[in-house]
Design a protein around this motif. Sequence first.
Motif, mmCIF file in Angstrom:
data_model
loop_
_atom_site.group_PDB
_atom_site.id
_atom_site.type_symbol
_atom_site.label_atom_id
_atom_site.label_comp_id
_atom_site.label_asym_id
_atom_site.label_seq_id
_atom_site.Cartn_x
_atom_site.Cartn_y
_atom_site.Cartn_z
ATOM 1 N N LEU A 379 5.438 4.044 -5.519
ATOM 2 C CA LEU A 379 4.222 3.546 -4.885
ATOM 3 C C LEU A 379 3.170 3.136 -5.906
ATOM 4 O O LEU A 379 2.076 2.716 -5.523
ATOM 5 C CB LEU A 379 3.635 4.632 -3.969
ATOM 6 N N LEU A 380 3.483 3.257 -7.182
ATOM 7 C CA LEU A 380 2.486 2.986 -8.208
ATOM 8 C C LEU A 380 1.898 1.578 -8.107
ATOM 9 O O LEU A 380 0.676 1.419 -8.237
ATOM 10 C CB LEU A 380 3.078 3.232 -9.600
ATOM 11 N N PRO A 381 2.702 0.533 -7.872
ATOM 12 C CA PRO A 381 2.076 -0.790 -7.698
ATOM 13 C C PRO A 381 1.069 -0.824 -6.552
ATOM 14 O O PRO A 381 -0.018 -1.405 -6.679
ATOM 15 C CB PRO A 381 3.277 -1.705 -7.429
ATOM 16 N N LEU A 382 1.420 -0.195 -5.413
ATOM 17 C CA LEU A 382 0.479 -0.146 -4.293
ATOM 18 C C LEU A 382 -0.788 0.600 -4.672
ATOM 19 O O LEU A 382 -1.897 0.198 -4.294
ATOM 20 C CB LEU A 382 1.131 0.534 -3.083
ATOM 21 N N LEU A 383 -0.634 1.687 -5.412
ATOM 22 C CA LEU A 383 -1.789 2.487 -5.805
ATOM 23 C C LEU A 383 -2.739 1.691 -6.694
ATOM 24 O O LEU A 383 -3.949 1.937 -6.698
ATOM 25 C CB LEU A 383 -1.329 3.754 -6.533
ATOM 26 N N HIS A 384 -2.209 0.734 -7.422
ATOM 27 C CA HIS A 384 -3.043 -0.110 -8.274
ATOM 28 C C HIS A 384 -3.487 -1.383 -7.566
ATOM 29 O O HIS A 384 -4.013 -2.305 -8.208
ATOM 30 C CB HIS A 384 -2.299 -0.450 -9.560
ATOM 31 N N GLY A 385 -3.285 -1.442 -6.262
ATOM 32 C CA GLY A 385 -3.813 -2.544 -5.477
ATOM 33 C C GLY A 385 -2.920 -3.747 -5.358
ATOM 34 O O GLY A 385 -3.322 -4.769 -4.792
ATOM 35 N N GLU A 386 -1.687 -3.663 -5.850
ATOM 36 C CA GLU A 386 -0.771 -4.786 -5.741
ATOM 37 C C GLU A 386 -0.148 -4.806 -4.343
ATOM 38 O O GLU A 386 0.212 -3.759 -3.808
ATOM 39 C CB GLU A 386 0.335 -4.687 -6.784
ATOM 40 N N PRO A 387 -0.013 -5.974 -3.738
ATOM 41 C CA PRO A 387 0.593 -6.033 -2.400
ATOM 42 C C PRO A 387 2.094 -5.758 -2.466
ATOM 43 O O PRO A 387 2.750 -6.065 -3.462
ATOM 44 C CB PRO A 387 0.320 -7.471 -1.948
ATOM 45 N N ALA A 388 2.612 -5.182 -1.397
ATOM 46 C CA ALA A 388 4.050 -4.960 -1.316
ATOM 47 C C ALA A 388 4.756 -6.298 -1.141
ATOM 48 O O ALA A 388 4.206 -7.238 -0.554
ATOM 49 C CB ALA A 388 4.377 -4.041 -0.150
ATOM 50 N N ALA A 389 5.957 -6.391 -1.674
ATOM 51 C CA ALA A 389 6.741 -7.601 -1.482
ATOM 52 C C ALA A 389 6.979 -7.819 0.002
ATOM 53 O O ALA A 389 7.182 -6.866 0.762
ATOM 54 C CB ALA A 389 8.073 -7.486 -2.230
ATOM 55 N N GLU A 390 6.957 -9.066 0.430
ATOM 56 C CA GLU A 390 7.082 -9.382 1.845
ATOM 57 C C GLU A 390 8.367 -8.795 2.427
ATOM 58 O O GLU A 390 9.449 -8.955 1.877
ATOM 59 C CB GLU A 390 7.075 -10.897 2.039
ATOM 60 N N GLY A 391 8.198 -8.082 3.538
ATOM 61 C CA GLY A 391 9.341 -7.522 4.243
ATOM 62 C C GLY A 391 9.876 -6.215 3.698
ATOM 63 O O GLY A 391 10.856 -5.689 4.221
ATOM 64 N N THR A 392 9.231 -5.659 2.652
ATOM 65 C CA THR A 392 9.783 -4.452 2.044
ATOM 66 C C THR A 392 9.204 -3.164 2.621
ATOM 67 O O THR A 392 9.834 -2.128 2.537
ATOM 68 C CB THR A 392 9.555 -4.454 0.525
ATOM 69 N N ARG A 393 8.016 -3.230 3.177
ATOM 70 C CA ARG A 393 7.398 -2.001 3.698
ATOM 71 C C ARG A 393 6.849 -2.233 5.104
ATOM 72 O O ARG A 393 5.709 -1.897 5.406
ATOM 73 C CB ARG A 393 6.301 -1.507 2.751
ATOM 74 N N ASP A 394 7.694 -2.831 5.945
ATOM 75 C CA ASP A 394 7.262 -3.119 7.303
ATOM 76 C C ASP A 394 7.956 -2.252 8.346
ATOM 77 O O ASP A 394 7.824 -2.477 9.535
ATOM 78 C CB ASP A 394 7.493 -4.595 7.624
ATOM 79 N N GLN A 395 8.713 -1.241 7.898
ATOM 80 C CA GLN A 395 9.361 -0.335 8.838
ATOM 81 C C GLN A 395 9.689 0.966 8.122
ATOM 82 O O GLN A 395 9.670 1.051 6.891
ATOM 83 C CB GLN A 395 10.637 -0.943 9.415
ATOM 84 N N VAL A 396 9.983 1.987 8.919
ATOM 85 C CA VAL A 396 10.422 3.271 8.374
ATOM 86 C C VAL A 396 11.569 3.777 9.228
ATOM 87 O O VAL A 396 11.589 3.573 10.450
ATOM 88 C CB VAL A 396 9.262 4.287 8.335
ATOM 89 N N VAL A 397 12.548 4.387 8.582
ATOM 90 C CA VAL A 397 13.689 4.990 9.277
ATOM 91 C C VAL A 397 13.731 6.468 8.921
ATOM 92 O O VAL A 397 13.604 6.831 7.748
ATOM 93 C CB VAL A 397 15.006 4.295 8.878
ATOM 94 N N ALA A 398 13.871 7.316 9.922
ATOM 95 C CA ALA A 398 13.906 8.767 9.703
ATOM 96 C C ALA A 398 15.104 9.366 10.411
ATOM 97 O O ALA A 398 15.712 8.736 11.285
ATOM 98 C CB ALA A 398 12.605 9.408 10.203
ATOM 99 N N GLU A 399 15.417 10.592 10.044
ATOM 100 C CA GLU A 399 16.591 11.264 10.607
ATOM 101 C C GLU A 399 16.242 12.703 10.995
ATOM 102 O O GLU A 399 15.268 13.287 10.504
ATOM 103 C CB GLU A 399 17.747 11.248 9.607
ATOM 104 N N PHE A 400 17.043 13.272 11.869
ATOM 105 C CA PHE A 400 16.854 14.659 12.304
ATOM 106 C C PHE A 400 18.223 15.242 12.574
ATOM 107 O O PHE A 400 19.106 14.562 13.114
ATOM 108 C CB PHE A 400 15.992 14.704 13.568
ATOM 109 N N HIS A 401 18.407 16.507 12.186
ATOM 110 C CA HIS A 401 19.724 17.137 12.308
ATOM 111 C C HIS A 401 19.697 18.457 13.072
ATOM 112 O O HIS A 401 20.733 19.085 13.235
ATOM 113 C CB HIS A 401 20.320 17.354 10.917
ATOM 114 N N GLY A 402 18.517 18.888 13.500
ATOM 115 C CA GLY A 402 18.457 20.097 14.303
ATOM 116 C C GLY A 402 17.427 21.095 13.811
ATOM 117 O O GLY A 402 17.014 21.084 12.654
ATOM 118 N N HIS A 403 17.016 21.954 14.720
ATOM 119 C CA HIS A 403 16.117 23.074 14.429
ATOM 120 C C HIS A 403 16.314 24.065 15.563
ATOM 121 O O HIS A 403 16.132 23.732 16.728
ATOM 122 C CB HIS A 403 14.668 22.592 14.366
ATOM 123 N N HIS A 404 16.737 25.266 15.224
ATOM 124 C CA HIS A 404 17.164 26.287 16.191
ATOM 125 C C HIS A 404 18.587 26.012 16.701
ATOM 126 O O HIS A 404 19.267 26.938 17.121
ATOM 127 C CB HIS A 404 16.211 26.399 17.380
#
Length: 496
Positions: A379-404
């Motif tokens: 994230l260092l480029p973002l922290l220094h104010g540089e824009p993310a490359a187009e299409g690279t940070r427009d979604q997030v994918v997460a996973e879950f495997h259980g609890h209890h």
Amino acid sequence: MSPRNVLFLMTDQHRVDTLGCYGNPLVRTPALDALAAEGTRFDRFYTPTAICTPARASLATGLHPFRHGLLVNPERNGGSRDELDDSQPMFATRLMEHGYRVGHVGKWHIGRERGPESYGLDGEHLPGALNPFHHPSYTKWLQDEGFPPFAVREPVFGTAANGTGRGHLIAGRLQQPAEATLEAFLTERTLELLDRYAAGWKASGTPFMLSCHWYGPHLPYLIPDAYYDLYDPESVPLPASMAETFAGKPDVQRRYCEYWSSDDFDAAAWRKLIAVYWGYVTMIDHQVGRLLDALRSHGLWDDTAVVFTADHGEFTGAHRLNDKGPAMYEDIYRVPALVRVPGAPAQVSDDFATLIDLNPTLLDLAGVPVPEGCDGESLLPLLHGEPAAEGTRDQVVAEFHGHHFPYSQRMIRDRRHKLVFNPESVHELYDLETDPHELHNVYESPAYAGVRRGLTDRLYRELLRRGDPAYTWMSYMSDIGGGRAPDVDGVAAEVS
């Protein structure tokens, strides 16, 4: 760039909406709000999975949970690994290999037996998921300082759904002053290490990374009266998602509501519990302020990056749920993230990022090469104010495997919609623009057929790219345009 020191601060089970810098007008969090005002506040920051051990292991290794294999908390192990494989080095190890002093204070919870000292870090293993009130180091510190021992009155319990009586402990009044809390103890231990590291930095230029991981505001909320009663319950708004009916949603969510006896608390009781949770947040914010003040007093403010985040969020009544579990709502997947790098601009980032991205970011800050195979991106480029490359940070994918209990889910979320893939049940689709509280599952709505297919296709492709085995179930069981199935070698092939 010369090596930079890092102070890494982490809480457990921390809702974004409890911080002033994220828009809460009532909760007092001056230390974190000031940090946000000087650094980058990430508004779309997510955990890779809303469970402590796998999330923390992903931060440490830079790997998705399905890759490092610690899928659930050891206390509720459903058959996955208990410890990281030795072939999965932590970023802390790489920092030490490049001359850093690395210390860890507080919650570790990466595996069952191994603690920070097992990996060469300065620090003591405090095992377990919850505040270790009876750990010998803490009890000795209380005795040495003349503080009263741990004790709780007026405990608040739920009711067991099977009729056996008392359920989970949710809150209670801690019979100690704030100066004697485990949060204060962890801060004191961090200050001791900071004194040592600051001396080494000044004497020989030896850089350091120092982490303090508090156990709160994870339930049960056991805090002193001064914070237990800090906020007036009458001023606390109830979550809009308490209107949850679970209609058209996986039945496991209703069962989880019963498991936590969430409906046993009326509106007044929930307002008090939320007020106590807020008090816990403010108590921790005070400890954050002590560490930031010490950094300044050592003259290290301009030489040290400061990171604050949490492993995941908490329901605290949202969706008539408590804790975290088999539901991929924003309440537990979106987490606070504040990063101040000396010389970088103060800003708000609207790009998607995750805890995994902090792994290469910390290495990047130190000028240490990021290993091949790391799943995060710096994230260092973002922290220094540089824009993310187009299409690279427009979604997030997460996973879950259980609890209890074992339970598999996958999620994709973009700037408007969220799709949750539930192999054993109905899938979920939310329009976060028209339904920000995720109350209405529109997966079966004809009006959203195009959105559903598009997100399903994108989720499938991303799981396939990662090598997440969940894609194999989607190959035959999901609404994927064109049809796809794995070939004999396990590589997906498109079928016209």
